[in-house]
Motif scaffolding. Structure first.
Motif, PDB file in Angstrom:
ATOM      1  N   GLN A 133       0.830  -1.199   0.000  1.00 41.52           N
ATOM      2  CA  GLN A 133       0.000   0.000   0.000  1.00 41.52           C
ATOM      3  C   GLN A 133       0.869   1.255   0.000  1.00 41.52           C
ATOM      4  N   LYS A 134       1.958   1.200   0.746  1.00 43.21           N
ATOM      5  CA  LYS A 134       2.875   2.343   0.811  1.00 43.21           C
ATOM      6  C   LYS A 134       3.495   2.609  -0.570  1.00 43.21           C
ATOM      7  N   ALA A 135       3.920   1.557  -1.261  1.00 41.08           N
ATOM      8  CA  ALA A 135       4.497   1.709  -2.602  1.00 41.08           C
ATOM      9  C   ALA A 135       3.440   2.216  -3.580  1.00 41.08           C
ATOM     10  N   PHE A 136       2.217   1.700  -3.464  1.00 42.32           N
ATOM     11  CA  PHE A 136       1.119   2.114  -4.332  1.00 42.32           C
ATOM     12  C   PHE A 136       0.823   3.602  -4.144  1.00 42.32           C
ATOM     13  N   ASP A 137       0.718   4.040  -2.878  1.00 43.50           N
ATOM     14  CA  ASP A 137       0.394   5.435  -2.583  1.00 43.50           C
ATOM     15  C   ASP A 137       1.455   6.399  -3.097  1.00 43.50           C
ATOM     16  N   ALA A 138       2.705   5.953  -3.115  1.00 49.64           N
ATOM     17  CA  ALA A 138       3.802   6.826  -3.544  1.00 49.64           C
ATOM     18  C   ALA A 138       3.995   6.824  -5.062  1.00 49.64           C
ATOM     19  N   ALA A 139       3.339   5.905  -5.753  1.00 48.63           N
ATOM     20  CA  ALA A 139       3.545   5.770  -7.201  1.00 48.63           C
ATOM     21  C   ALA A 139       2.841   6.882  -7.965  1.00 48.63           C
ATOM     22  N   GLY A 140       3.482   7.355  -9.037  1.00 46.83           N
ATOM     23  CA  GLY A 140       2.873   8.355  -9.898  1.00 46.83           C
ATOM     24  C   GLY A 140       2.105   7.731 -11.049  1.00 46.83           C
ATOM     25  N   THR A 141       2.477   6.512 -11.405  1.00 43.36           N
ATOM     26  CA  THR A 141       1.843   5.800 -12.519  1.00 43.36           C
ATOM     27  C   THR A 141       1.570   4.364 -12.095  1.00 43.36           C
ATOM     28  N   LEU A 142       0.394   3.881 -12.447  1.00 42.28           N
ATOM     29  CA  LEU A 142       0.015   2.499 -12.177  1.00 42.28           C
ATOM     30  C   LEU A 142      -0.225   1.806 -13.511  1.00 42.28           C
ATOM     31  N   ILE A 143       0.469   0.697 -13.737  1.00 43.64           N
ATOM     32  CA  ILE A 143       0.302  -0.064 -14.977  1.00 43.64           C
ATOM     33  C   ILE A 143      -0.336  -1.402 -14.636  1.00 43.64           C
ATOM     34  N   ILE A 144      -1.473  -1.689 -15.278  1.00 40.77           N
ATOM     35  CA  ILE A 144      -2.192  -2.929 -15.020  1.00 40.77           C
ATOM     36  C   ILE A 144      -2.397  -3.692 -16.328  1.00 40.77           C
ATOM     37  N   GLU A 145      -2.872  -4.948 -16.233  1.00 40.66           N
ATOM     38  CA  GLU A 145      -3.073  -5.758 -17.440  1.00 40.66           C
ATOM     39  C   GLU A 145      -4.004  -5.076 -18.427  1.00 40.66           C
ATOM     40  N   THR A 146      -5.175  -4.695 -17.958  1.00 37.73           N
ATOM     41  CA  THR A 146      -6.166  -4.093 -18.847  1.00 37.73           C
ATOM     42  C   THR A 146      -7.214  -3.355 -18.022  1.00 37.73           C
ATOM     43  N   THR A 147      -7.775  -2.320 -18.619  1.00 38.28           N
ATOM     44  CA  THR A 147      -8.899  -1.630 -17.975  1.00 38.28           C
ATOM     45  C   THR A 147     -10.216  -1.985 -18.669  1.00 38.28           C
ATOM     46  N   ASP A 148     -10.151  -2.867 -19.676  1.00 37.38           N
ATOM     47  CA  ASP A 148     -11.362  -3.198 -20.440  1.00 37.38           C
ATOM     48  C   ASP A 148     -12.471  -3.780 -19.572  1.00 37.38           C
ATOM     49  N   VAL A 149     -12.103  -4.579 -18.558  1.00 40.19           N
ATOM     50  CA  VAL A 149     -13.130  -5.227 -17.737  1.00 40.19           C
ATOM     51  C   VAL A 149     -13.897  -4.229 -16.876  1.00 40.19           C
ATOM     52  N   LEU A 150     -13.370  -3.024 -16.734  1.00 40.47           N
ATOM     53  CA  LEU A 150     -14.050  -2.003 -15.947  1.00 40.47           C
ATOM     54  C   LEU A 150     -15.109  -1.267 -16.759  1.00 40.47           C
ATOM     55  N   ASP A 151     -15.076  -1.432 -18.059  1.00 37.09           N
ATOM     56  CA  ASP A 151     -15.989  -0.731 -18.948  1.00 37.09           C
ATOM     57  C   ASP A 151     -16.718  -1.768 -19.803  1.00 37.09           C
ATOM     58  N   LYS A 152     -18.018  -1.930 -19.574  1.00 34.88           N
ATOM     59  CA  LYS A 152     -18.798  -2.965 -20.265  1.00 34.88           C
ATOM     60  C   LYS A 152     -18.706  -2.822 -21.779  1.00 34.88           C
ATOM     61  N   GLN A 153     -18.770  -1.598 -22.280  1.00 38.61           N
ATOM     62  CA  GLN A 153     -18.724  -1.383 -23.725  1.00 38.61           C
ATOM     63  C   GLN A 153     -17.370  -1.794 -24.297  1.00 38.61           C
ATOM     64  N   LYS A 154     -16.282  -1.427 -23.617  1.00 40.98           N
ATOM     65  CA  LYS A 154     -14.948  -1.813 -24.073  1.00 40.98           C
ATOM     66  C   LYS A 154     -14.785  -3.325 -24.055  1.00 40.98           C
ATOM     67  N   MET A 155     -15.309  -3.939 -22.991  1.00 40.36           N
ATOM     68  CA  MET A 155     -15.192  -5.378 -22.855  1.00 40.36           C
ATOM     69  C   MET A 155     -15.903  -6.091 -24.010  1.00 40.36           C
ATOM     70  N   MET A 156     -17.112  -5.653 -24.323  1.00 40.19           N
ATOM     71  CA  MET A 156     -17.873  -6.272 -25.399  1.00 40.19           C
ATOM     72  C   MET A 156     -17.196  -6.034 -26.751  1.00 40.19           C
ATOM     73  N   THR A 157     -16.621  -4.841 -26.937  1.00 41.95           N
ATOM     74  CA  THR A 157     -15.915  -4.535 -28.174  1.00 41.95           C
ATOM     75  C   THR A 157     -14.715  -5.458 -28.354  1.00 41.95           C
ATOM     76  N   ALA A 158     -13.964  -5.646 -27.266  1.00 44.48           N
ATOM     77  CA  ALA A 158     -12.785  -6.526 -27.323  1.00 44.48           C
ATOM     78  C   ALA A 158     -13.192  -7.956 -27.651  1.00 44.48           C
ATOM     79  N   MET A 159     -14.300  -8.402 -27.077  1.00 40.02           N
ATOM     80  CA  MET A 159     -14.774  -9.760 -27.341  1.00 40.02           C
ATOM     81  C   MET A 159     -15.223  -9.920 -28.791  1.00 40.02           C
ATOM     82  N   LEU A 160     -15.896  -8.921 -29.307  1.00 37.51           N
ATOM     83  CA  LEU A 160     -16.405  -9.001 -30.675  1.00 37.51           C
ATOM     84  C   LEU A 160     -15.289  -8.934 -31.707  1.00 37.51           C
ATOM     85  N   LYS A 161     -14.168  -8.290 -31.358  1.00 37.35           N
ATOM     86  CA  LYS A 161     -13.048  -8.174 -32.285  1.00 37.35           C
ATOM     87  C   LYS A 161     -12.446  -9.532 -32.616  1.00 37.35           C
TER      88      LYS A 161
END
Length: 202
Positions: A114-142
């Protein structure tokens, strides 16, 4: 303000697309299990239970337990979850190992992370598509063929009659009608079935 970058925004390799698809699988599995459970009149989410196999082994066979513990202790960097990457003249970066589970012991960051997370300026994750239903469906349809058979193949067509019967029985036990997953790729179904029903429902 922390910037959030999805790796999928930076690369389009097939291996990364499979990781994105796996994330979508867990999200869709969650929705599917809830719908199937409602349709089959399951009254509540099953309780997660389990047994501590290491504690049992420690009592049943102390020598075997000691051997396993010694091998684990000898594993290079075997205890690391949070990794610090340093380079002279640069701010340090951190890499944190995660799992796709809802258990609060996994989803609650330990204080050092948590300490490292709070001090970070940038967070890199696998994908943000699952947080957005429309993006998720678009990725699946592709690229639907990553997750589903798009030809005449079905799961049952790849199995012997006995194997298909065993699969259908396992699906029925989870409250999942076999017909709803007939076109699902084996890797996708096996990933879904590898988790206990309580985890999928949560």
């Amino acid at each position: 303000m922390k910037r959030v970058i999805a790796i999928a925004d930076r690369a389009a390799s097939i291996s990364l697309k499979l990781l994105v698809a796996l994330n979508m699988l867990f999200f869709l599995s969650f929705l599917a299990v809830l719908l199937f459970a409602a349709g089959r009149a399951h009254a509540e989410i099953p309780t997660c239970t389990g047994a501590d196999m290491l504690s049992a082994l420690q009592k049943q066979s102390p020598a075997t337990y000691a051997k396993i513990e010694a091998e684990a202790a000898a594993t290079l960097n075997g205890k690391g979850l949070l990794w610090k990457l340093e380079k002279s003249g640069e701010q340090p970066s951190y890499l944190f190992g995660t799992m796709h589970m809802t258990d609060p012991r996994v989803t609650t960051l330990p204080a050092y992370a948590q300490k490292a997370f709070d001090a970070a300026g940038t967070l890199i994750i696998e994908t943000t598509d699952v947080l957005d239903k429309q993006k998720m469906m678009t990725a699946m349809l592709k690229e639907p063929d990553l997750m589903m058979f798009t030809d005449s193949t079905t799961l049952s067509s790849l199995l012997s009659p006995d194997e298909a019967a065993a699969m259908n029985a396992a699906l029925d036990a989870r409250g999942i009608p076999p017909a709803t997953v007939a076109k699902m790729k084996p890797w996708m179904l096996s990933a879904m079935m590898a988790l206990p029903a309580c985890e999928l429902a949560r």
